[in-house]
Motif scaffolding. Structure first.
Motif, PDB file in Angstrom:
ATOM      1  N   THR A 116     120.169  54.696  99.453  1.00  0.00           N
ATOM      2  CA  THR A 116     120.621  54.673 100.844  1.00  0.00           C
ATOM      3  C   THR A 116     121.410  53.402 101.151  1.00  0.00           C
ATOM      4  O   THR A 116     121.405  52.445 100.379  1.00  0.00           O
ATOM      5  N   LYS A 150     122.983  61.612 106.922  1.00  0.00           N
ATOM      6  CA  LYS A 150     122.281  60.603 107.707  1.00  0.00           C
ATOM      7  C   LYS A 150     120.810  60.968 107.852  1.00  0.00           C
ATOM      8  O   LYS A 150     120.456  62.138 107.950  1.00  0.00           O
ATOM      9  N   CYS A 151     119.962  59.962 107.870  1.00  0.00           N
ATOM     10  CA  CYS A 151     118.585  60.157 108.305  1.00  0.00           C
ATOM     11  C   CYS A 151     118.640  60.098 109.833  1.00  0.00           C
ATOM     12  O   CYS A 151     118.931  59.051 110.414  1.00  0.00           O
ATOM     13  N   HIS A 152     118.411  61.220 110.470  1.00  0.00           N
ATOM     14  CA  HIS A 152     118.770  61.393 111.875  1.00  0.00           C
ATOM     15  C   HIS A 152     117.690  61.030 112.883  1.00  0.00           C
ATOM     16  O   HIS A 152     117.959  60.963 114.079  1.00  0.00           O
ATOM     17  N   LEU A 162     110.412  58.323 109.295  1.00  0.00           N
ATOM     18  CA  LEU A 162     111.865  58.429 109.215  1.00  0.00           C
ATOM     19  C   LEU A 162     112.152  59.822 108.686  1.00  0.00           C
ATOM     20  O   LEU A 162     111.643  60.209 107.637  1.00  0.00           O
ATOM     21  N   GLN A 163     112.953  60.580 109.423  1.00  0.00           N
ATOM     22  CA  GLN A 163     113.236  61.965 109.027  1.00  0.00           C
ATOM     23  C   GLN A 163     114.663  62.090 108.511  1.00  0.00           C
ATOM     24  O   GLN A 163     115.607  61.591 109.123  1.00  0.00           O
ATOM     25  N   CYS A 164     114.801  62.791 107.403  1.00  0.00           N
ATOM     26  CA  CYS A 164     116.089  62.950 106.730  1.00  0.00           C
ATOM     27  C   CYS A 164     116.239  64.394 106.240  1.00  0.00           C
ATOM     28  O   CYS A 164     115.399  65.242 106.508  1.00  0.00           O
ATOM     29  N   GLN A 213     114.643  69.490 105.300  1.00  0.00           N
ATOM     30  CA  GLN A 213     114.300  68.278 106.044  1.00  0.00           C
ATOM     31  C   GLN A 213     112.919  67.756 105.635  1.00  0.00           C
ATOM     32  O   GLN A 213     111.976  68.532 105.462  1.00  0.00           O
ATOM     33  N   PHE A 215     110.222  63.990 105.849  1.00  0.00           N
ATOM     34  CA  PHE A 215     110.004  62.705 106.524  1.00  0.00           C
ATOM     35  C   PHE A 215     109.223  61.761 105.631  1.00  0.00           C
ATOM     36  O   PHE A 215     108.413  62.182 104.796  1.00  0.00           O
TER      37      PHE A 215
END
Length: 272
Positions: A116, A150-152, A162-164, A213, A215
């Motif tokens: 990242t 992006k991790c949104h 953190l969600q991606c 998705q 997290f």
């Protein structure tokens, strides 16, 4: 016949009455004026209180606190972005009608590396416990599905994740297929807590609705055991997550886009 003295006294009395009337009128006008001013001040004070409670006006405790407040002085401060600029490239739109065929070795060890903009996040995958999930990630990573995404979402209140994994960055994207829930009785999930370092699947709230998705938990989070835990973040990866979390999220309410520019430049899944 009115004498001259009587006439003089009458004129003096009329003059006095006129003066008294003028004073009475002046006092009445003053009362009205003061009432208007008080009313206006009340509006200003109420308005100021409302602005203060919403954070538009804030006393910084300095000597010039009574000075006029400018927008720049009241704007919330945003921590500096701790991450680098994303690598060149664009998200590719990809979709499949069904879950990919099982190609991984269920008895082998696999790991995932998320390169990242904020640093590398290495994840040890729970292959035997969540084979469908690991197989799906191996497939998607191999197709470049996560690259430049992006991790949104970052949550900083109640749950800490953190969600991606959404190429659209909207929180509603997916690969076109779903995978079954797995490993919901993982021994690490105690008292409905997903411990820091857990990597788990996001879903719609329905059973077997996981897609792409996921997290990453950076602090113990109280959650029902409904999200497939399929990996564990390395110690160095946790430092990256903490750095991202420290920068906060955009809404200030504890759930929004991360202030840090978190982009997965490249995702790889390898067999070890």
């Amino acid at each position: 016949m009115v004498s001259q003295e009587q006439r003089r006294r009458q004129l003096a009395r009329e003059k006095f009455l006129r003066q008294q009337q003028r004073r009475t009128d002046a006092r009445r006008k003053a009362r009205v004026r003061n009432a208007v001013i008080a009313s206006a001040l009340g509006v200003v004070l109420v308005g100021s209180l409302a602005l203060y409670t919403t954070g538009v006006l804030k006393d910084d405790g300095k000597e010039n606190a009574g000075a006029e407040v400018t927008p720049s002085a009241t704007a919330p401060s945003t921590p500096p972005d701790p991450c680098d600029k994303p690598a060149k490239g664009e998200v590719e739109s990809m979709s499949w009608k069904k879950e990919p065929a099982m190609t991984i070795d269920k008895s082998a060890k696999y790991s995932m590396k998320l390169a990242t903009t904020c640093g590398d996040i290495d994840v040890a995958l729970k292959t035997s416990a969540a084979p469908h999930t690991v197989n799906s990630f191996e497939f998607l990573a191999g197709k470049g599905y996560f690259d430049h995404t992006k991790c949104h979402r970052l949550t900083t209140n109640g749950i800490y994740v953190l969600q991606c994994g959404d190429p659209t960055g909207s929180g509603s994207g997916g690969p076109g297929y779903t995978i079954p829930d797995e490993n919901l009785k993982d021994e690490s999930l105690k008292d409905n807590v997903y411990p820091a370092g857990t990597v788990a699947m996001a879903n719609t709230g329905q059973k077997n609705s996981g897609g792409s998705q996921f997290f990453l938990v950076y602090q113990d989070s109280q959650l029902p055991p409904s999200y497939t835990p399929f990996g564990t973040v390395s110690e160095s990866g946790m430092k990256v997550l903490k750095k991202i979390a420290a920068a906060g999220e955009s809404t200030g309410a504890g759930d929004g886009a991360p202030n840090a520019t978190v982009v997965i430049d490249k995702a790889t899944v390898t067999k070890s």
